[in-house]
Enzyme design. Structure first.
Site, PDB file in Angstrom:
ATOM      1  N   ASP A 273       0.855  -1.196   0.000  1.00  0.00           N
ATOM      2  CA  ASP A 273       0.000   0.000   0.000  1.00  0.00           C
ATOM      3  C   ASP A 273       0.886   1.239   0.000  1.00  0.00           C
ATOM      4  O   ASP A 273       2.073   1.175   0.335  1.00  0.00           O
ATOM      5  CB  ASP A 273      -0.953   0.016   1.195  1.00  0.00           C
TER       6      ASP A 273
ATOM      7  N   GLU B  55       0.080  -1.041   5.794  1.00  0.00           N
ATOM      8  CA  GLU B  55       1.176  -0.487   6.582  1.00  0.00           C
ATOM      9  C   GLU B  55       0.997   1.002   6.813  1.00  0.00           C
ATOM     10  O   GLU B  55       1.272   1.515   7.888  1.00  0.00           O
ATOM     11  CB  GLU B  55       2.525  -0.753   5.908  1.00  0.00           C
TER      12      GLU B  55
END
Ligand SMILES: [Zn+2]
Length: 475
Positions: free
Chosen positions: A101, A166
């Site tokens: 991400d 994350e």
């Protein structure tokens, strides 16, 4: 075009893998560009389908590399990609972690080109996620791709965990780790989500800061009020929020929340000497960031302030009228996103409680104020003398021909503490982006040199780790 290949006589990695790397260079560059084109912004709900696309992209490549048990794990939010290449009986097992991400790309107008139309030019990959952290996933995949092409089996057993949250607190991964302890059993965890030191000096990160992220909401009334009719008689939420925010941190850089520093592990004189010995150029750092002046915490150096000391920042504030011209209102409400960067052994939940209580204490009467926890993660600290840390240092030294430095990083990778505390694994933070990579900012970039060298460091690192034998890494 710069050539990063090593001459055979000085080759720091298996020469067969080196020649495969040379042949595959355009392929791994194209792979990174393709991957970075997927707008996997974990914090924006509209990008949820892109999170799945990115996860499937990674899973497909793991399968192509001969990984087994490959799975795109569905969670309450974004998927986790799992896979393993366990082909080295008796050799150590490494748990490899990166995230797919990315941070939101705004402000878009500050990008030279569209953030999700990445390109490679003048030795730089530019685009959201090329450094943090998609480039590092591709380096791991590329190292294996070259080993396979050279007819080699990875010399250590590899278990991959690539996550999609994350940048959003890793909540799904935390919930998934505990029930999957057996599938995650390993000797060491390798996290590639950090970078080299200032001046692009090869580095291993031994400490990361934790985080506690919260939102402060100040409410006055259901709708904006006329400032002529009500001004002076009611509290203004924007003024109130400004007073609250001003109370959080002093001009000396000290956080004023009572109890904030209670659990901080003090830096020793040796720690401070090691930090002072790092080749950190304050003037160059200032020039690079483009800020008018640097400000540290009183009594601490700039480098200590930004890596080894906790701090607090407002990440965003909004309230009332922000268009052109004038509108005479008292805003109905005002809001701030506030985050703290924490060091060992501060507990995010405890820091949040202290913030919430302090905000309630300093909030003026006449408005309703609430503080809400958004996410948090603990800081981490890894021993420099651990055999796996030393193996990583040898790999960096071999590829770069210079002594790597051991550094503390100001950022947060919440999963580090989970690998350490839940799985009991020593964690080696071996990352490859250059320090001025504009992570989380416009025009994020990754030097192709770091991409190429990092891939070679990974190849060498697996060989170094294998040479330790199965028993050596240990907790
Ligand atoms: Zn990252």
């Amino acid at each position: 075009m710069t050539d990063f290949a090593f001459a055979p006589q000085s080759c720091p990695i298996d020469p067969a893998v080196e020649s495969a790397l040379r042949a595959l260079r355009p392929i791994r560059a194209a792979a990174l560009l393709e991957f970075a084109r997927i707008p996997s912004v974990s914090t924006e709900p509209r990008h949820s389908p892109d999170m799945v696309t990115a996860a499937e992209w990674v899973a497909a490549r793991l399968l192509g590399l001969g990984a087994t048990d490959v799975e795109v794990v569905r969670t309450n939010l974004h998927p986790i990609v799992y896979g393993r290449i366990h082909e080295a009986p008796g050799a150590p097992t490494a748990l490899v972690y990166c995230h797919f991400d990315v941070q939101p790309p705004d402000p878009l107008e500050l990008w030279e080109t569209a953030p999700f139309e990445p390109f490679l030019r003048d030795g730089r990959f530019v685009g959201r996620g090329v450094a943090d952290d998609k480039g590092q996933i591709v380096m791991h995949l590329a190292a294996l791709e070259a080993m396979r092409a050279a007819g080699r089996t990875p010399p250590v057993n590899l278990t991959f965990v690539f996550e999609g949250e994350e940048e959003f607190g890793s909540e799904s991964l935390f919930q998934w780790i505990e029930p999957n302890r057996e599938r995650l059993a390993a000797d060491v965890a390798i996290i590639s989500d950090t970078g080299y030191f200032e001046g692009n000096v090869p580095a291993i990160t031994i400490a990361l800061r934790g985080i506690m992220y919260a939102q402060i909401d100040v409410e006055l009334s259901p709708v904006d009020l006329h400032s002529g009719m009500y001004g002076g008689a009611v509290e203004n939420p924007a003024n109130a929020l400004a007073r609250i925010v001003a109370a959080l941190k002093g001009p000396d850089g000290r956080v004023r929340i009572p109890g904030f520093y209670d659990d901080v592990v003090a830096l020793t004189d040796d720690d401070r000497a090691a930090i002072a010995a790092l080749p950190f150029d304050e003037a160059a750092f200032r020039a690079e960031t483009g800020v008018p002046a640097l400000v540290g915490e009183t009594g601490w150096t700039i480098l200590e302030s930004k890596t080894a000391r906790p701090t607090l920042d407002v990440n965003g504030m909004w309230s009332g009228f922000t268009g052109d011209g004038a509108k005479t209102i008292i805003p109905a409400h005002a809001h701030a996103k506030v985050s703290t960067r924490l060091v060992a052994n501060q507990d995010p939940a405890r820091v949040f409680a202290a913030l919430r209580d302090y905000v309630a204490e300093v909030a003026p009467p006449g408005v309703a104020v609430t503080t809400t926890y958004i996410h948090g993660g603990e800081a981490s600290l890894t021993p420099a003398e651990h055999p796996a840390t030393q193996a990583a240092a040898r790999a960096l030294r071999a590829v770069h021909g210079v002594e790597p430095v051991l550094i503390r990083e100001g950022g947060s990778i919440p999963v580090t503490a989970a690998f350490d505390k839940v799985l009991g694994l020593p964690v080696v933070l071996l990352g490859f982006s250059q320090p001025a990579c504009n992570a989380h900012a416009p025009n994020e970039w990754l030097a192709e040199a770091n991409f190429e060298n990092g891939t070679r460091v990974i190849v060498r690192f697996w060989d170094e780790l294998a040479s330790l034998g199965a028993e050596a890494p240990g907790p």
